[in-house]
Design an enzyme around this catalytic site. Sequence first.
Site, mmCIF file in Angstrom:
data_model
loop_
_atom_site.group_PDB
_atom_site.id
_atom_site.type_symbol
_atom_site.label_atom_id
_atom_site.label_comp_id
_atom_site.label_asym_id
_atom_site.label_seq_id
_atom_site.Cartn_x
_atom_site.Cartn_y
_atom_site.Cartn_z
ATOM 1 N N ARG A 122 0.860 -1.178 0.000
ATOM 2 C CA ARG A 122 0.000 0.000 0.000
ATOM 3 C C ARG A 122 0.899 1.232 0.000
ATOM 4 O O ARG A 122 1.954 1.269 0.673
ATOM 5 C CB ARG A 122 -0.897 0.037 1.243
ATOM 6 C CG ARG A 122 -2.099 -0.892 1.172
ATOM 7 C CD ARG A 122 -3.142 -0.447 0.149
ATOM 8 N NE ARG A 122 -4.311 -1.324 0.124
ATOM 9 C CZ ARG A 122 -4.467 -2.386 -0.661
ATOM 10 N NH1 ARG A 122 -3.502 -2.725 -1.510
ATOM 11 N NH2 ARG A 122 -5.576 -3.100 -0.619
ATOM 12 N N GLU A 141 -3.070 7.647 -3.878
ATOM 13 C CA GLU A 141 -3.583 7.038 -5.093
ATOM 14 C C GLU A 141 -4.933 7.619 -5.506
ATOM 15 O O GLU A 141 -5.798 7.761 -4.628
ATOM 16 C CB GLU A 141 -3.746 5.534 -4.815
ATOM 17 C CG GLU A 141 -3.321 4.664 -5.937
ATOM 18 C CD GLU A 141 -3.185 3.223 -5.499
ATOM 19 O OE1 GLU A 141 -2.192 2.886 -4.832
ATOM 20 O OE2 GLU A 141 -4.097 2.449 -5.810
ATOM 21 N N HIS A 183 -1.161 0.305 -9.807
ATOM 22 C CA HIS A 183 -1.809 -0.671 -8.900
ATOM 23 C C HIS A 183 -2.337 -1.890 -9.673
ATOM 24 O O HIS A 183 -3.545 -2.140 -9.718
ATOM 25 C CB HIS A 183 -2.938 -0.004 -8.102
ATOM 26 C CG HIS A 183 -3.242 -0.739 -6.803
ATOM 27 N ND1 HIS A 183 -3.693 -0.103 -5.663
ATOM 28 C CD2 HIS A 183 -3.157 -2.058 -6.477
ATOM 29 C CE1 HIS A 183 -3.878 -1.010 -4.702
ATOM 30 N NE2 HIS A 183 -3.558 -2.196 -5.181
HETATM 31 C C1 DGY Z 1 -5.441 -6.056 -2.680
HETATM 32 O O1 DGY Z 1 -6.199 -6.998 -2.887
HETATM 33 O O2 DGY Z 1 -5.291 -5.557 -1.577
HETATM 34 C C2 DGY Z 1 -4.685 -5.561 -3.854
HETATM 35 O O3 DGY Z 1 -4.057 -4.376 -3.607
HETATM 36 C C3 DGY Z 1 -5.610 -5.476 -5.041
HETATM 37 O O4 DGY Z 1 -4.858 -5.335 -6.189
#
Ligand code: DGY
Length: 322
Positions: free
Chosen positions: A241, A270, A288
């Site tokens: 993240r 983001e 992403h």
């Molecule tokens: C998640 O599932 O947390 C991923 O970031 C999706 O791409």
Amino acid sequence: MSEQRPRIVVTGRIPEPGLDLLRTVGDVWAWDHDDPIPTSVRDEHLAHADAVVTLLTDRVDDAFLEAAPQVRVVANVAVGYNNIDVSACTSRGVIVTNTPGVLTDATADLAMTLMLMVTRRLGEGERLIRSGAPWKWGMFMMLGSGIQGRQLGIIGMGGIGQALARRAKAFGMTIAYHNRSSVGADLEGELGATRMSLDEILETSHVVSLNCPYTDDTHHLINAAALSKMRADAVLVNTARGPIIDEAALVDALRSGEIAAAALDVFEQEPIVHPGLHDLDNVVLVPHLGSATIETRTAMATLAASNVVAVLSGQPPVTPVG
Ligand code: DGY
């Protein structure tokens, strides 16, 4: 008189098999656009919802839950659930679920790809060709660095971290990891992995990969102080993240040569990307895409739907969180 079927709201586009599964247990209303659902439209449908399927771009907070007084389950189509206030859900008796496991390989593949892209300067090479600038092969042209024999430091050794370790080992890397708990002697032996403190990982790894959840504890885990501990030839890879990294501090570290390069799939604000990153050649930036394969997104949607089916049928969810 026939009994009213449960109402299920899906806040964004998901693959059809997920919707088909939801339709077996209830009446489904789905927002069928790529743009985010407007709050007024969302709330109008949440008012009668028994279950809701959310995306990582939804913020499930008190306001969301107040708009959804009947909701019994929030099924996030993502493994990360930092977009959901789990304690607000729990205090209202709302079950939260996520989609672990089904995106492990796709995300580990992307982390490995980013690592190779950035160490072999593939983004730069691609930009050069596309720019139309003249080029010719040269012995010293655009030299990258190999990863064989280099140390990969994995921060967060859950399923994705372990899958990345397996891939990196096959590429001849040595594996170090930082995790709250040990993965156990058997797995450490299989992967040749050594557990280290965060500082040791930062100080000794050629590639540092972030594979931990985003929580209060990991907010800006990689800040100016952490970056200053990294090797000057180190590469930072983030498929977890964005806010785990202080992006402004990363831009400074990349500009000053404190670290060599970075490859990012996720961003602090983001979809906004720190403007300083755009100007840097030693950075690979992708939007992403960690779980972005047809197979994986279909499996994620189906797992989220299975969680809804279970809860609406009075069964425990398949993959609860919290
Ligand atoms: C998640 O599932 O947390 C991923 O970031 C999706 O791409």
